[in-house]
Design a protein around this motif. Sequence first.
Motif, PDB file in Angstrom:
ATOM      1  N   ALA A  80       0.827  -1.207   0.000  1.00  0.00           N
ATOM      2  CA  ALA A  80       0.000   0.000   0.000  1.00  0.00           C
ATOM      3  C   ALA A  80       0.862   1.258   0.000  1.00  0.00           C
ATOM      4  N   VAL A  81       0.357   2.288  -0.665  1.00  0.00           N
ATOM      5  CA  VAL A  81       1.031   3.581  -0.736  1.00  0.00           C
ATOM      6  C   VAL A  81       0.098   4.639  -0.166  1.00  0.00           C
ATOM      7  N   THR A  82       0.619   5.459   0.725  1.00  0.00           N
ATOM      8  CA  THR A  82      -0.188   6.514   1.336  1.00  0.00           C
ATOM      9  C   THR A  82      -0.446   7.632   0.334  1.00  0.00           C
ATOM     10  N   THR A  83      -1.712   7.991   0.175  1.00  0.00           N
ATOM     11  CA  THR A  83      -2.102   9.106  -0.690  1.00  0.00           C
ATOM     12  C   THR A  83      -3.131   9.950   0.054  1.00  0.00           C
ATOM     13  N   ALA A  84      -3.591  10.995  -0.599  1.00  0.00           N
ATOM     14  CA  ALA A  84      -4.618  11.837   0.015  1.00  0.00           C
ATOM     15  C   ALA A  84      -5.905  11.054   0.226  1.00  0.00           C
ATOM     16  N   GLU A  85      -6.147  10.069  -0.638  1.00  0.00           N
ATOM     17  CA  GLU A  85      -7.374   9.279  -0.547  1.00  0.00           C
ATOM     18  C   GLU A  85      -7.197   7.985   0.246  1.00  0.00           C
ATOM     19  N   GLN A  86      -5.962   7.522   0.398  1.00  0.00           N
ATOM     20  CA  GLN A  86      -5.733   6.219   1.020  1.00  0.00           C
ATOM     21  C   GLN A  86      -4.785   6.315   2.214  1.00  0.00           C
ATOM     22  N   LYS A  87      -5.308   6.017   3.402  1.00  0.00           N
ATOM     23  CA  LYS A  87      -4.469   5.922   4.586  1.00  0.00           C
ATOM     24  C   LYS A  87      -3.834   4.538   4.637  1.00  0.00           C
ATOM     25  N   THR A  88      -2.671   4.454   5.246  1.00  0.00           N
ATOM     26  CA  THR A  88      -1.989   3.172   5.383  1.00  0.00           C
ATOM     27  C   THR A  88      -1.443   3.017   6.799  1.00  0.00           C
ATOM     28  N   LYS A  89      -1.071   1.781   7.129  1.00  0.00           N
ATOM     29  CA  LYS A  89      -0.468   1.486   8.424  1.00  0.00           C
ATOM     30  C   LYS A  89       0.805   0.671   8.203  1.00  0.00           C
ATOM     31  N   PRO A  90       1.943   1.124   8.760  1.00  0.00           N
ATOM     32  CA  PRO A  90       3.179   0.348   8.634  1.00  0.00           C
ATOM     33  C   PRO A  90       3.191  -0.852   9.573  1.00  0.00           C
ATOM     34  N   VAL A  91       3.711  -1.973   9.067  1.00  0.00           N
ATOM     35  CA  VAL A  91       3.797  -3.211   9.838  1.00  0.00           C
ATOM     36  C   VAL A  91       5.214  -3.762   9.724  1.00  0.00           C
ATOM     37  N   THR A  92       5.767  -4.203  10.843  1.00  0.00           N
ATOM     38  CA  THR A  92       7.059  -4.885  10.857  1.00  0.00           C
ATOM     39  C   THR A  92       6.839  -6.329  11.282  1.00  0.00           C
ATOM     40  N   VAL A  93       7.415  -7.258  10.535  1.00  0.00           N
ATOM     41  CA  VAL A  93       7.306  -8.675  10.873  1.00  0.00           C
ATOM     42  C   VAL A  93       8.585  -9.098  11.582  1.00  0.00           C
ATOM     43  N   ILE A  94       8.431  -9.610  12.798  1.00  0.00           N
ATOM     44  CA  ILE A  94       9.559 -10.035  13.627  1.00  0.00           C
ATOM     45  C   ILE A  94       9.570 -11.558  13.698  1.00  0.00           C
ATOM     46  N   LYS A 124      16.090 -11.413  11.657  1.00  0.00           N
ATOM     47  CA  LYS A 124      15.351 -11.171  10.419  1.00  0.00           C
ATOM     48  C   LYS A 124      14.152 -10.268  10.672  1.00  0.00           C
ATOM     49  N   ARG A 125      13.936  -9.335   9.752  1.00  0.00           N
ATOM     50  CA  ARG A 125      12.792  -8.442   9.811  1.00  0.00           C
ATOM     51  C   ARG A 125      12.242  -8.234   8.405  1.00  0.00           C
ATOM     52  N   ASP A 126      10.941  -8.104   8.306  1.00  0.00           N
ATOM     53  CA  ASP A 126      10.284  -7.673   7.076  1.00  0.00           C
ATOM     54  C   ASP A 126       9.418  -6.473   7.426  1.00  0.00           C
ATOM     55  N   SER A 127       9.209  -5.603   6.469  1.00  0.00           N
ATOM     56  CA  SER A 127       8.354  -4.447   6.728  1.00  0.00           C
ATOM     57  C   SER A 127       7.569  -4.094   5.476  1.00  0.00           C
ATOM     58  N   PHE A 128       6.375  -3.555   5.686  1.00  0.00           N
ATOM     59  CA  PHE A 128       5.514  -3.162   4.575  1.00  0.00           C
ATOM     60  C   PHE A 128       4.407  -2.266   5.105  1.00  0.00           C
ATOM     61  N   ARG A 129       3.608  -1.749   4.196  1.00  0.00           N
ATOM     62  CA  ARG A 129       2.442  -0.955   4.564  1.00  0.00           C
ATOM     63  C   ARG A 129       1.174  -1.642   4.071  1.00  0.00           C
TER      64      ARG A 129
END
Length: 404
Positions: free
Chosen positions: A163-177, A183-188
Amino acid sequence: MQTLFSLLSLYFLAIGCQTSGSTKKPDLDTVLSKQVMTDTLPPVPRLKPYSNIEYEKKEILTASSGTKSVIFNSKGSKLYAMNLEGMSVYEFDQASRKIAREFKFTPTRGTGWDYNKSRPIASFQEKPVEACFSHDDKILWISLHNADGIVPIWVDDFSKNNAVTTAEQKTKPVTVIYPGTTKRDSFRVPLIETGKTPKVISRTADSKHLLVSNWHSRNTSVLEMDETKMPYGKVISTIPVSAIPRGIAVDDKNKKSYIAIMGGSSLNVVDNNTWKSESIMNVWSSPRHIVMDTSGHLFVSYNSLGTIACIDAATGQQLFTAKTHAQPRTIVLSKNHKFIFVTCYTSDFVDVYKINSDNFEKVASLPCGGHPVGVDIFENDDTLEAWVCSYSSGSISIYSFKKK
């Protein structure tokens, strides 16, 4: 494509079979409408039949602060725990009892709710409450208590979490532990706004629609899902209700949904064809959670009354009830729908009943400290396990039963 070809063949065959004097032709939509709705979850091997269970042992796992609910994937290999206060989701491996991954939300300031004093308080937005799987267990939908909406997480294909944050779309960042490693992964992930204080999430069997009860908005959102297109769901209807809603049960066979009005004494009956309220079913006070079996019976927990009930969905008649320990919260049925498990919050018990044709027969009342709130079931041919999360202790208790 093969399915479409078959349907078209049926269509033209139906035309050819009419008498020469007939001018009425069958509508292709009519042919399509007769197709049976299929569940999008992976097929699960059929279990051996059983009619009784016998309690054997209890195990306790360390979870996280304020674990609010738990849900197994359809195979029963993984359990996901919604850690409301920990602002994360734990993925447990059922066989090893170990945490395989933690999906950690990045906290942002928000406004929460003090349920004891009934007033708003300073808090964080990213507090997971309830969850629901869709699309072959690919997407885990999570309600965020103070974010006014829900988020979809592709639990295995992280490339879809883009997901990409825009004026129309809110997003939430997530980190995978990954515990025990660096090891870490991250995405929105996209935030789909539904209403204030979203709670229970439920879906239709074909993974086309999702329902979300919004506690403080006093309504239920209906989303149309599309796994091919971000944000994978959009609100198409908002169903107002008379008071605070919580539990939701979807009846795919009869195209109805039932919303438990916890702030009142009714179930809101929804027409799944129009996604509008169809009628009101009067029940006892404070129905919190609601589940349904395959024979048209609704099972309801009455939180303030310390009671569970079996209701005929077609007539609205309450068939039979049973007293439980104080504040029955989440209820879940065994896979064969012959047993019901009830978490009793303030009394710190898990009550288990056998469901007979005209009564609930108590099987066990099991102590469970730390205010038990969520429960889900794992089964194989020989064993049934009830995984119960306790809110104040941050633990998961596993109650094992031998099938007989």
